[in-house]
Design an enzyme around this catalytic site. Structure first.
Site, PDB file in Angstrom:
ATOM      1  N   GLY A  11      56.600  82.567  80.862  1.00  0.00           N
ATOM      2  CA  GLY A  11      56.494  80.460  81.525  1.00  0.00           C
ATOM      3  C   GLY A  11      57.201  80.943  82.408  1.00  0.00           C
ATOM      4  O   GLY A  11      58.492  80.137  82.054  1.00  0.00           O
ATOM      5  N   HIS A  12      57.107  81.766  83.180  1.00  0.00           N
ATOM      6  CA  HIS A  12      57.779  81.818  84.568  1.00  0.00           C
ATOM      7  C   HIS A  12      58.370  81.126  85.518  1.00  0.00           C
ATOM      8  O   HIS A  12      58.561  80.797  86.453  1.00  0.00           O
ATOM      9  CB  HIS A  12      58.383  83.338  85.132  1.00  0.00           C
ATOM     10  CG  HIS A  12      56.565  83.305  85.542  1.00  0.00           C
ATOM     11  ND1 HIS A  12      54.594  83.100  85.643  1.00  0.00           N
ATOM     12  CD2 HIS A  12      56.576  83.377  88.010  1.00  0.00           C
ATOM     13  CE1 HIS A  12      54.896  83.277  86.204  1.00  0.00           C
ATOM     14  NE2 HIS A  12      55.108  83.067  87.721  1.00  0.00           N
ATOM     15  N   SER A 108      65.237  76.479  70.677  1.00  0.00           N
ATOM     16  CA  SER A 108      65.674  74.917  70.805  1.00  0.00           C
ATOM     17  C   SER A 108      67.505  73.909  69.449  1.00  0.00           C
ATOM     18  O   SER A 108      67.209  74.646  68.470  1.00  0.00           O
ATOM     19  CB  SER A 108      64.643  73.964  71.043  1.00  0.00           C
ATOM     20  OG  SER A 108      65.122  72.701  70.956  1.00  0.00           O
ATOM     21  N   SER A 109      68.138  74.169  69.853  1.00  0.00           N
ATOM     22  CA  SER A 109      69.130  73.005  69.243  1.00  0.00           C
ATOM     23  C   SER A 109      68.240  72.281  67.906  1.00  0.00           C
ATOM     24  O   SER A 109      69.180  71.939  66.878  1.00  0.00           O
ATOM     25  CB  SER A 109      69.955  72.219  69.178  1.00  0.00           C
ATOM     26  OG  SER A 109      69.644  70.908  70.164  1.00  0.00           O
ATOM     27  N   CYS A 110      66.944  72.137  68.161  1.00  0.00           N
ATOM     28  CA  CYS A 110      66.447  71.177  67.143  1.00  0.00           C
ATOM     29  C   CYS A 110      66.068  72.346  65.748  1.00  0.00           C
ATOM     30  O   CYS A 110      64.919  71.421  64.575  1.00  0.00           O
ATOM     31  CB  CYS A 110      65.065  70.935  67.915  1.00  0.00           C
ATOM     32  SG  CYS A 110      63.759  72.157  67.836  1.00  0.00           S
ATOM     33  N   TYR A 137      57.498  71.459  65.753  1.00  0.00           N
ATOM     34  CA  TYR A 137      57.824  72.665  67.058  1.00  0.00           C
ATOM     35  C   TYR A 137      59.400  73.649  66.142  1.00  0.00           C
ATOM     36  O   TYR A 137      59.552  74.713  67.192  1.00  0.00           O
ATOM     37  CB  TYR A 137      58.562  71.920  68.208  1.00  0.00           C
ATOM     38  CG  TYR A 137      59.140  72.551  69.356  1.00  0.00           C
ATOM     39  CD1 TYR A 137      58.661  73.063  70.252  1.00  0.00           C
ATOM     40  CD2 TYR A 137      60.439  72.735  69.388  1.00  0.00           C
ATOM     41  CE1 TYR A 137      59.062  73.698  70.880  1.00  0.00           C
ATOM     42  CE2 TYR A 137      61.004  73.225  70.579  1.00  0.00           C
ATOM     43  CZ  TYR A 137      60.066  74.387  71.548  1.00  0.00           C
ATOM     44  OH  TYR A 137      60.648  74.402  72.637  1.00  0.00           O
ATOM     45  N   LYS A 141      59.748  78.051  66.142  1.00  0.00           N
ATOM     46  CA  LYS A 141      61.032  78.356  66.574  1.00  0.00           C
ATOM     47  C   LYS A 141      61.940  78.509  65.577  1.00  0.00           C
ATOM     48  O   LYS A 141      62.351  79.942  65.950  1.00  0.00           O
ATOM     49  CB  LYS A 141      62.252  77.542  67.527  1.00  0.00           C
ATOM     50  CG  LYS A 141      61.552  76.774  68.590  1.00  0.00           C
ATOM     51  CD  LYS A 141      61.089  77.775  70.217  1.00  0.00           C
ATOM     52  CE  LYS A 141      60.119  77.664  71.048  1.00  0.00           C
ATOM     53  NZ  LYS A 141      60.147  78.747  71.605  1.00  0.00           N
ATOM     54  N   PRO A 164      69.911  77.061  73.777  1.00  0.00           N
ATOM     55  CA  PRO A 164      69.848  76.515  74.163  1.00  0.00           C
ATOM     56  C   PRO A 164      70.318  74.955  73.911  1.00  0.00           C
ATOM     57  O   PRO A 164      69.325  74.306  73.138  1.00  0.00           O
ATOM     58  CB  PRO A 164      69.428  75.918  75.372  1.00  0.00           C
ATOM     59  CG  PRO A 164      68.081  76.340  75.417  1.00  0.00           C
ATOM     60  CD  PRO A 164      68.509  77.161  73.741  1.00  0.00           C
ATOM     61  N   LEU A 167      68.797  70.395  78.319  1.00  0.00           N
ATOM     62  CA  LEU A 167      69.196  71.188  79.910  1.00  0.00           C
ATOM     63  C   LEU A 167      68.584  70.618  81.272  1.00  0.00           C
ATOM     64  O   LEU A 167      67.542  69.533  79.905  1.00  0.00           O
ATOM     65  CB  LEU A 167      67.440  72.398  79.315  1.00  0.00           C
ATOM     66  CG  LEU A 167      68.460  73.702  78.447  1.00  0.00           C
ATOM     67  CD1 LEU A 167      66.887  74.456  78.374  1.00  0.00           C
ATOM     68  CD2 LEU A 167      69.960  74.565  79.503  1.00  0.00           C
ATOM     69  N   HIS A 180      62.916  63.963  78.730  1.00  0.00           N
ATOM     70  CA  HIS A 180      63.860  63.619  78.670  1.00  0.00           C
ATOM     71  C   HIS A 180      64.735  62.661  79.308  1.00  0.00           C
ATOM     72  O   HIS A 180      64.319  62.220  80.156  1.00  0.00           O
ATOM     73  CB  HIS A 180      64.350  64.881  78.057  1.00  0.00           C
ATOM     74  CG  HIS A 180      63.680  66.001  77.346  1.00  0.00           C
ATOM     75  ND1 HIS A 180      63.267  66.565  78.476  1.00  0.00           N
ATOM     76  CD2 HIS A 180      63.226  65.326  76.028  1.00  0.00           C
ATOM     77  CE1 HIS A 180      62.836  67.588  76.692  1.00  0.00           C
ATOM     78  NE2 HIS A 180      62.376  66.861  75.688  1.00  0.00           N
TER      79      HIS A 180
END
Length: 315
Positions: A11-12, A108-110, A137, A141, A164, A167, A180
């Site tokens: 995913g760069h 993710s925080s989710c 999702y 994760k 994270p 972001l 977002h």
């Protein structure tokens, strides 16, 4: 980790992956590998296996994922769950088989329960129901976190999961339909300013509290996790500081130079009242945020102005 270590960043080209790539380059890591989806479909196990056999990366950073806003997640829970599991499972399994030295999994925080106490601690994982709108999702994760934990426990692998907070930064998504809140506000205020400082209408009451971190700080957390031996498998990455949506709007308005009125559409939902990460676990090991919110927003806005004419489908 040596300066010539072979590092594959999945995913760069995305916001997170490109920040990690840029940060590693700046620090002198020159042996970086990146493949766009046309070159390597991470959902296909055989293709990923062939890639690992051919390239033999020593270090892998998984910044690849299918992401989207509430609308996209709600409409296609199956797609978000399945595609993200395929991507991460292939990367994790092949990294294990290929004896990759270090693996960083980004989430993710989710992953934390919808009604978990604030701020969110790593220990709250799997203690309650998830937010229904992005459950697919989140479950994907969570499964990645547990795979990395299992490999660490069963096989002594250095697999670390970093979660994270919200972001923002260069290469963010500025499409008003899918972006977002922070990049959406930047674009709205900029367009209103260009059109005679017209009023800007925002959703909700402005009272919810949210945390925002520049993507370059996450990139430095990834490098920190690679250059050091972290004792645990799961770490939150954030600022530990939140801001109301109203104050965020005022800050962005100031950065953009918009002098019109801000209107709040209270018929639209506010969402969760507060979402803040507890980040003492990683901070105690020596990592810390360095980019202040206003400075980061200003830098992101400058990047947006420089590149907005080039962005297709993102603006």
């Amino acid at each position: 980790m040596k300066k010539d270590s072979k590092i594959y960043i999945a995913g760069h080209t995305g916001m997170v992956g490109s920040a990690i790539w840029r940060t590693l380059r700046e620090l002198g890591y020159a042996n970086l590998i990146g493949k766009v989806s046309d070159e390597l479909d991470l959902r296909k196990q055989e293709a990923v296996a062939d890639f690992f056999q051919r390239e033999k990366p020593e270090i892998v950073v998984d910044a690849a994922a299918r992401v989207g806003g509430i609308l996209a997640n709600t409409k296609d829970q199956y797609g978000f769950l399945m595609e993200n599991m395929l991507i991460q499972n292939n990367l994790i399994h092949e990294s294990h088989k290929s004896k990759v030295e270090k693996f960083i999994f980004l989430g993710s925080s989710c992953i934390y329960p919808k009604l978990a106490p604030q701020p969110l601690k790593e220990d709250y994982l799997l203690t309650g129901p998830l937010e229904p709108t992005n459950e697919g999702y989140a479950i994907a994760k969570i499964s990645g976190v547990k795979l990395c934990e299992a490999l660490r426990q069963q096989h002594g692998k250095y697999f670390v999961s970093l979660m994270p907070t919200n972001l923002y930064g260069p290469n963010d998504n500025f499409d008003l339909e899918t972006s977002h809140v922070l990049p959406a506000m930047l674009r709205k205020f900029h367009e209103a300013q260009e059109n005679g400082n017209k009023p800007v209408t925002l959703w909700g009451s402005g009272t919810p509290l949210r945390e925002f971190m520049h993507v370059d700080d996450l990139a430095k957390a990834v490098v920190f996790s690679l250059e050091n031996e972290l004792p645990g498998h799961l770490y939150n990455v954030g600022t530990g500081i939140d801001i109301s949506i109203k104050d965020l709007a005022l800050l962005i308005q100031k950065v953009v130079g918009h002098s019109g009125e801000i209107l709040w559409n209270r018929e639209k939902p506010d969402g969760t009242p507060r979402k803040l990460m507890e980040v003492s676990r990683l901070r105690a090991l020596g990592w810390e945020v360095r980019i202040a919110l206003e400075d980061g927003i200003r830098e992101t806005f400058e990047w947006f102005l420089e590149t907005k004419d080039e962005l297709q489908g993102n603006v």
